[in-house]
Write a protein that holds these residues in place. Sequence first.
Motif, PDB file in Angstrom:
ATOM      1  N   ARG A 174      -5.357 -11.994  -7.771  1.00 38.73           N
ATOM      2  CA  ARG A 174      -4.595 -11.143  -6.846  1.00 38.73           C
ATOM      3  C   ARG A 174      -3.215 -10.825  -7.404  1.00 38.73           C
ATOM      4  N   LEU A 175      -2.531 -11.849  -7.875  1.00 36.91           N
ATOM      5  CA  LEU A 175      -1.186 -11.623  -8.406  1.00 36.91           C
ATOM      6  C   LEU A 175      -1.204 -10.720  -9.642  1.00 36.91           C
ATOM      7  N   SER A 176      -2.270 -10.806 -10.424  1.00 35.01           N
ATOM      8  CA  SER A 176      -2.354  -9.958 -11.614  1.00 35.01           C
ATOM      9  C   SER A 176      -2.502  -8.489 -11.238  1.00 35.01           C
ATOM     10  N   HIS A 177      -3.062  -8.221 -10.055  1.00 33.46           N
ATOM     11  CA  HIS A 177      -3.237  -6.839  -9.593  1.00 33.46           C
ATOM     12  C   HIS A 177      -2.061  -6.358  -8.740  1.00 33.46           C
ATOM     13  N   LEU A 178      -1.227  -7.275  -8.286  1.00 37.89           N
ATOM     14  CA  LEU A 178      -0.050  -6.882  -7.505  1.00 37.89           C
ATOM     15  C   LEU A 178       1.068  -6.486  -8.467  1.00 37.89           C
TER      16      LEU A 178
ATOM     17  N   ASN B 121       0.812  -1.215   0.000  1.00 40.32           N
ATOM     18  CA  ASN B 121       0.000   0.000   0.000  1.00 40.32           C
ATOM     19  C   ASN B 121       0.850   1.271   0.000  1.00 40.32           C
ATOM     20  N   THR B 122       2.125   1.093  -0.360  1.00 33.85           N
ATOM     21  CA  THR B 122       3.011   2.225  -0.585  1.00 33.85           C
ATOM     22  C   THR B 122       3.526   2.153  -2.018  1.00 33.85           C
ATOM     23  N   LEU B 123       4.299   1.122  -2.324  1.00 33.47           N
ATOM     24  CA  LEU B 123       4.754   0.921  -3.701  1.00 33.47           C
ATOM     25  C   LEU B 123       3.779   0.061  -4.509  1.00 33.47           C
ATOM     26  N   ILE B 124       3.106  -0.872  -3.838  1.00 34.60           N
ATOM     27  CA  ILE B 124       2.112  -1.700  -4.527  1.00 34.60           C
ATOM     28  C   ILE B 124       0.773  -1.587  -3.798  1.00 34.60           C
ATOM     29  N   ALA B 125      -0.309  -1.655  -4.578  1.00 39.75           N
ATOM     30  CA  ALA B 125      -1.656  -1.456  -4.016  1.00 39.75           C
ATOM     31  C   ALA B 125      -2.212  -2.792  -3.530  1.00 39.75           C
ATOM     32  N   THR B 126      -1.660  -3.293  -2.443  1.00 43.30           N
ATOM     33  CA  THR B 126      -2.043  -4.608  -1.933  1.00 43.30           C
ATOM     34  C   THR B 126      -3.515  -4.651  -1.544  1.00 43.30           C
ATOM     35  N   ARG B 127      -3.980  -3.598  -0.899  1.00 41.45           N
ATOM     36  CA  ARG B 127      -5.377  -3.563  -0.467  1.00 41.45           C
ATOM     37  C   ARG B 127      -6.316  -3.641  -1.669  1.00 41.45           C
ATOM     38  N   GLU B 128      -5.981  -2.931  -2.732  1.00 38.84           N
ATOM     39  CA  GLU B 128      -6.794  -2.972  -3.943  1.00 38.84           C
ATOM     40  C   GLU B 128      -6.759  -4.357  -4.585  1.00 38.84           C
ATOM     41  N   ALA B 129      -5.591  -4.979  -4.593  1.00 37.69           N
ATOM     42  CA  ALA B 129      -5.456  -6.310  -5.188  1.00 37.69           C
ATOM     43  C   ALA B 129      -6.280  -7.336  -4.421  1.00 37.69           C
ATOM     44  N   ASP B 130      -6.268  -7.245  -3.098  1.00 39.60           N
ATOM     45  CA  ASP B 130      -7.058  -8.164  -2.273  1.00 39.60           C
ATOM     46  C   ASP B 130      -8.547  -8.028  -2.590  1.00 39.60           C
TER      47      ASP B 130
END
Length: 245
Positions: A110-114, A24-33
Motif C-alpha cells: 500500500r505504501l509503495s502505491h501511495l 483520491n485527489t492528490l494521491i490515488a488512495t483507492r488504487e493503492a488500497d
Amino acid sequence: MSECGPEECSAPHKITTILFDLDNTLIATREADAAACLKVASWLENRGMSTEKSLSITTDYLHKFRETPAPDYPADQEGLDQWRRDIWESVLPPEYEHLDSVYLVWKRERLSHLCLKPCVRQLLDDLGTHFTIGIVTNGPSVAQWEKVKETGVQKYCDSVVISGDHNVEKPDRAIFDIALAELQVKPCECVMVGDKIEADILGGKNVGVKMTVWLNGRGKVAPNDIVPDFTIDNIKDLQTVLYKS
C-alpha cells in the motif's frame, strides 16, 4: 480570518491560493488500497489458499477497512497498526498463522502505491510558482500524516490541515478557517479542489471560497443542492480551469 466583502469577492484575478483534498485527489488512495489487497490475495494463493477464498478475504478486508469507524486505540502508529491487524484477524480463517506477515505484505504494498504520480508532481511544481498551496483532509491524524510523509507532498505545501488534529471535519467551515488562518488568506482568494462533493465542494462553499473544482474521475452525478463551479475528470485538467477563470 476575516470574510471577504462583496466587492472583493467579485474582483477579477483574485485567486492566490489552491486548497487540495488529499485522498483520491492528490494521491490515488483507492488504487493503492486495491493494489495492496490484490498483492495479499496472490501471497495467500502462493501459500495454498484457493483463488476464490483469497479474493473473498481481501475483498472483505477492504470493505471493513473503508467502513469501520476510526480506531479506538492510542492515536499513534502502534495503535493504527493494531487496528489494521485486528481487521485482518477478523477476516482471515481462525486457524491462520501468518497474521503479521499478511499485514506487513499489505502495508508495504500500500505504501509503495501511495505516491505522487509524476503528473501530480509537475502540477504542484507549476502551481507553486503562481499560487500558495494548502491541503485540507479528513481522517485520523496518524493515518493521514503517514500518507503525507510517505508521499513527500508536504514539500509542495504551505499548510497541511488534518481533521484528526483539530477534531473537526469537512464540510464544517471551521476546518477551512484553520487553513485560511495558517495561510493568512481570505476565502475569496481561494480555490477548493477535491473528489468528494459532500465534503470538499460543500465545505468550500460553506466557507465562501471563490471557486470550487470537483475532481469527478468516476463519473458520479452531483446532487442538485451542491453545484461545483467546475468539474474535471483528471487532476491534470486543473490548470486549464484556473487560467480560464
